[in-house]
Scaffold this motif. Structure first.
Motif, PDB file in Angstrom:
ATOM      1  N   VAL A  23       6.547   1.039 -10.020  1.00  0.00           N
ATOM      2  CA  VAL A  23       5.263   1.223 -10.704  1.00  0.00           C
ATOM      3  C   VAL A  23       5.307   0.575 -12.085  1.00  0.00           C
ATOM      4  N   GLU A  24       6.368   0.810 -12.815  1.00  0.00           N
ATOM      5  CA  GLU A  24       6.497   0.229 -14.155  1.00  0.00           C
ATOM      6  C   GLU A  24       6.498  -1.300 -14.084  1.00  0.00           C
ATOM      7  N   HIS A  25       7.275  -1.839 -13.136  1.00  0.00           N
ATOM      8  CA  HIS A  25       7.371  -3.289 -12.987  1.00  0.00           C
ATOM      9  C   HIS A  25       6.012  -3.909 -12.661  1.00  0.00           C
ATOM     10  N   VAL A  26       5.309  -3.325 -11.684  1.00  0.00           N
ATOM     11  CA  VAL A  26       4.033  -3.883 -11.237  1.00  0.00           C
ATOM     12  C   VAL A  26       2.998  -3.823 -12.360  1.00  0.00           C
ATOM     13  N   CYS A  27       3.006  -2.747 -13.110  1.00  0.00           N
ATOM     14  CA  CYS A  27       2.042  -2.628 -14.209  1.00  0.00           C
ATOM     15  C   CYS A  27       2.330  -3.649 -15.310  1.00  0.00           C
ATOM     16  N   ILE A  28       3.606  -3.884 -15.611  1.00  0.00           N
ATOM     17  CA  ILE A  28       3.971  -4.883 -16.626  1.00  0.00           C
ATOM     18  C   ILE A  28       3.596  -6.286 -16.161  1.00  0.00           C
ATOM     19  N   GLU A  29       3.857  -6.568 -14.887  1.00  0.00           N
ATOM     20  CA  GLU A  29       3.608  -7.907 -14.356  1.00  0.00           C
ATOM     21  C   GLU A  29       2.146  -8.141 -13.986  1.00  0.00           C
ATOM     22  N   ALA A  30       1.362  -7.081 -13.919  1.00  0.00           N
ATOM     23  CA  ALA A  30      -0.046  -7.188 -13.500  1.00  0.00           C
ATOM     24  C   ALA A  30      -0.156  -7.834 -12.124  1.00  0.00           C
ATOM     25  N   SER A  31       0.584  -7.298 -11.167  1.00  0.00           N
ATOM     26  CA  SER A  31       0.632  -7.862  -9.815  1.00  0.00           C
ATOM     27  C   SER A  31      -0.698  -7.662  -9.098  1.00  0.00           C
ATOM     28  N   ASP A  32      -1.071  -8.646  -8.295  1.00  0.00           N
ATOM     29  CA  ASP A  32      -2.267  -8.548  -7.460  1.00  0.00           C
ATOM     30  C   ASP A  32      -1.946  -7.955  -6.096  1.00  0.00           C
ATOM     31  N   LEU A  33      -0.801  -8.331  -5.542  1.00  0.00           N
ATOM     32  CA  LEU A  33      -0.384  -7.867  -4.216  1.00  0.00           C
ATOM     33  C   LEU A  33       1.019  -7.303  -4.302  1.00  0.00           C
ATOM     34  N   VAL A  34       1.230  -6.125  -3.724  1.00  0.00           N
ATOM     35  CA  VAL A  34       2.550  -5.505  -3.647  1.00  0.00           C
ATOM     36  C   VAL A  34       2.885  -5.274  -2.180  1.00  0.00           C
ATOM     37  N   LEU A  35       4.031  -5.790  -1.746  1.00  0.00           N
ATOM     38  CA  LEU A  35       4.501  -5.594  -0.377  1.00  0.00           C
ATOM     39  C   LEU A  35       5.613  -4.554  -0.366  1.00  0.00           C
ATOM     40  N   LEU A  36       5.450  -3.533   0.468  1.00  0.00           N
ATOM     41  CA  LEU A  36       6.454  -2.471   0.613  1.00  0.00           C
ATOM     42  C   LEU A  36       7.321  -2.719   1.837  1.00  0.00           C
ATOM     43  N   LEU A  73       0.304   2.092  -8.368  1.00  0.00           N
ATOM     44  CA  LEU A  73       0.745   0.709  -8.556  1.00  0.00           C
ATOM     45  C   LEU A  73      -0.276  -0.124  -9.327  1.00  0.00           C
ATOM     46  N   ASN A  74      -1.514   0.350  -9.343  1.00  0.00           N
ATOM     47  CA  ASN A  74      -2.562  -0.359 -10.084  1.00  0.00           C
ATOM     48  C   ASN A  74      -2.689  -1.817  -9.635  1.00  0.00           C
ATOM     49  N   ALA A  75      -2.441  -2.055  -8.334  1.00  0.00           N
ATOM     50  CA  ALA A  75      -2.600  -3.386  -7.749  1.00  0.00           C
ATOM     51  C   ALA A  75      -3.822  -3.364  -6.845  1.00  0.00           C
ATOM     52  N   SER A  76      -4.483  -4.493  -6.727  1.00  0.00           N
ATOM     53  CA  SER A  76      -5.697  -4.517  -5.919  1.00  0.00           C
ATOM     54  C   SER A  76      -5.394  -4.549  -4.429  1.00  0.00           C
ATOM     55  N   LEU A  77      -4.135  -4.880  -4.067  1.00  0.00           N
ATOM     56  CA  LEU A  77      -3.771  -4.980  -2.657  1.00  0.00           C
ATOM     57  C   LEU A  77      -2.339  -4.491  -2.480  1.00  0.00           C
ATOM     58  N   VAL A  78      -2.144  -3.477  -1.627  1.00  0.00           N
ATOM     59  CA  VAL A  78      -0.812  -2.983  -1.288  1.00  0.00           C
ATOM     60  C   VAL A  78      -0.666  -3.081   0.226  1.00  0.00           C
ATOM     61  N   VAL A  79       0.472  -3.607   0.675  1.00  0.00           N
ATOM     62  CA  VAL A  79       0.682  -3.900   2.085  1.00  0.00           C
ATOM     63  C   VAL A  79       1.978  -3.231   2.538  1.00  0.00           C
ATOM     64  N   GLY A  80       1.965  -2.681   3.757  1.00  0.00           N
ATOM     65  CA  GLY A  80       3.178  -2.061   4.275  1.00  0.00           C
ATOM     66  C   GLY A  80       2.999  -1.609   5.710  1.00  0.00           C
ATOM     67  N   THR A  81       3.915  -0.753   6.174  1.00  0.00           N
ATOM     68  CA  THR A  81       3.789  -0.145   7.489  1.00  0.00           C
ATOM     69  C   THR A  81       4.075   1.343   7.374  1.00  0.00           C
ATOM     70  N   ARG A  82       3.616   2.086   8.370  1.00  0.00           N
ATOM     71  CA  ARG A  82       3.831   3.538   8.367  1.00  0.00           C
ATOM     72  C   ARG A  82       3.782   4.073   9.796  1.00  0.00           C
ATOM     73  N   PRO A  83       4.426   5.226  10.042  1.00  0.00           N
ATOM     74  CA  PRO A  83       4.331   5.852  11.361  1.00  0.00           C
ATOM     75  C   PRO A  83       2.982   6.535  11.524  1.00  0.00           C
ATOM     76  N   VAL A  84       2.416   6.428  12.729  1.00  0.00           N
ATOM     77  CA  VAL A  84       1.144   7.073  13.030  1.00  0.00           C
ATOM     78  C   VAL A  84       1.193   7.595  14.470  1.00  0.00           C
ATOM     79  N   VAL A  85       0.241   8.444  14.784  1.00  0.00           N
ATOM     80  CA  VAL A  85       0.003   8.875  16.161  1.00  0.00           C
ATOM     81  C   VAL A  85      -1.441   8.530  16.484  1.00  0.00           C
ATOM     82  N   VAL A  86      -1.627   7.715  17.525  1.00  0.00           N
ATOM     83  CA  VAL A  86      -2.957   7.292  17.955  1.00  0.00           C
ATOM     84  C   VAL A  86      -3.072   7.539  19.451  1.00  0.00           C
TER      85      VAL A  86
END
Length: 258
Positions: A23-36, A73-86
């Motif tokens: 969070v600190e890094h992304v805020c300092i860098e003003a990142s647009d996209l963060v990939l998890l 994260l204060n980023a306009s786009l965060v990307v990742g994956t997660r477990p779900v049940v569908v």
């Protein structure tokens, strides 16, 4: 566009510590996209064969609880994956989170290993064999989640769909880091898109550890322009969509196949 890749530990309290740093890094860098990394908010379930699918429910609940925290994260786009049940099936779901539209499911992992420490077929179901580009306000994106990176026809298809970025959330071991980086370079070369990846880090089991090494790879020659390390677990660089668009007109991207 400024993009951030990372390596994260997914056990507590290490995850909380790494998250504060991200969070600190992304805020300092003003990142647009963060990939998890792949399914980052619960200890890696496929490290052992399932004995109790209640742990899947716990992993889903943990990721549910973390979703509101993506706003930190204060980023306009965060990307990742997660477990779900569908529809009573368990999936590893790729998502895009935006500050305005919030959560959007965009891809379901389709290629799954099943071996020690990576018992994914045993834990969850294979998604449909669909690899469709995702339109975002920062350009077109394609998902190749971890093992999917090795099925290169999809990287080439993404290039034909005009993607600017291929994202690869990973949970891969330290013993094969160089091989995975080679896969990321290949995906960039055949697609003419930037290849971005974030990975887990830390011990999985006796003698086995996740390898970190999140990467940013440019689309023209497939050169690695940055890797995360233990000393630099978060990496932010500027990428240029026009470079990806130009790369698609050059070798080997323009070559027609049968």
């Amino acid at each position: 566009m400024k993009v951030t890749v990372c390596q994260l530990r997914n056990t507590h309290p290490e995850l909380e510590q790494d998250w504060r740093g991200l969070v600190e890094h992304v805020c300092i860098e003003a990142s647009d996209l963060v990939l998890l990394p792949e399914m980052p908010f619960y200890p890696w379930l496929p490290a052992q064969k399932p004995g109790d699918f209640g742990r899947w429910s716990a992993a889903v609940a943990a990721h549910d609880a973390w979703m509101p925290r993506l706003a930190e994260l204060n980023a306009s786009l965060v990307v990742g994956t997660r477990p779900v049940v569908v529809a009573a099936k368990r999936y590893n779901q790729g998502f895009v989170w935006t500050a305005d539209a919030r959560y959007q499911a965009v891809h379901t992992k389709a290629y799954l290993p099943d071996e020690p420490f990576f018992w994914e077929v045993s834990w969850y179901h294979r998604g449909p064999n669909r690899f469709d580009a995702v339109d975002t306000h920062w350009g077109r994106m394609g998902f190749l989640i971890c093992t999917e990176l090795w099925f290169g026809q999809h990287a080439r298809s993404y290039g034909r769909q005009g993607v600017d970025v291929i994202v690869s959330p990973r949970a891969t071991p330290a013993t094969s880091t160089s091989k995975w980086v080679a896969g990321g370079r290949t995906a960039a070369v055949v697609s003419g898109a930037y290849s971005l990846s974030s990975n887990l880090v830390g011990t999985i089991g006796p003698g086995v550890a996740f390898g970190g090494a999140g990467w940013i790879i440019e689309p023209e020659e497939g050169d690695v322009v940055g890797l995360t390390t233990e000393g630099r677990p978060f990496l932010t660089l500027e990428i240029d969509r026009s470079i990806a668009q130009k790369a698609k007109t050059t070798y080997p991207r323009y070559v027609e196949g049968s």
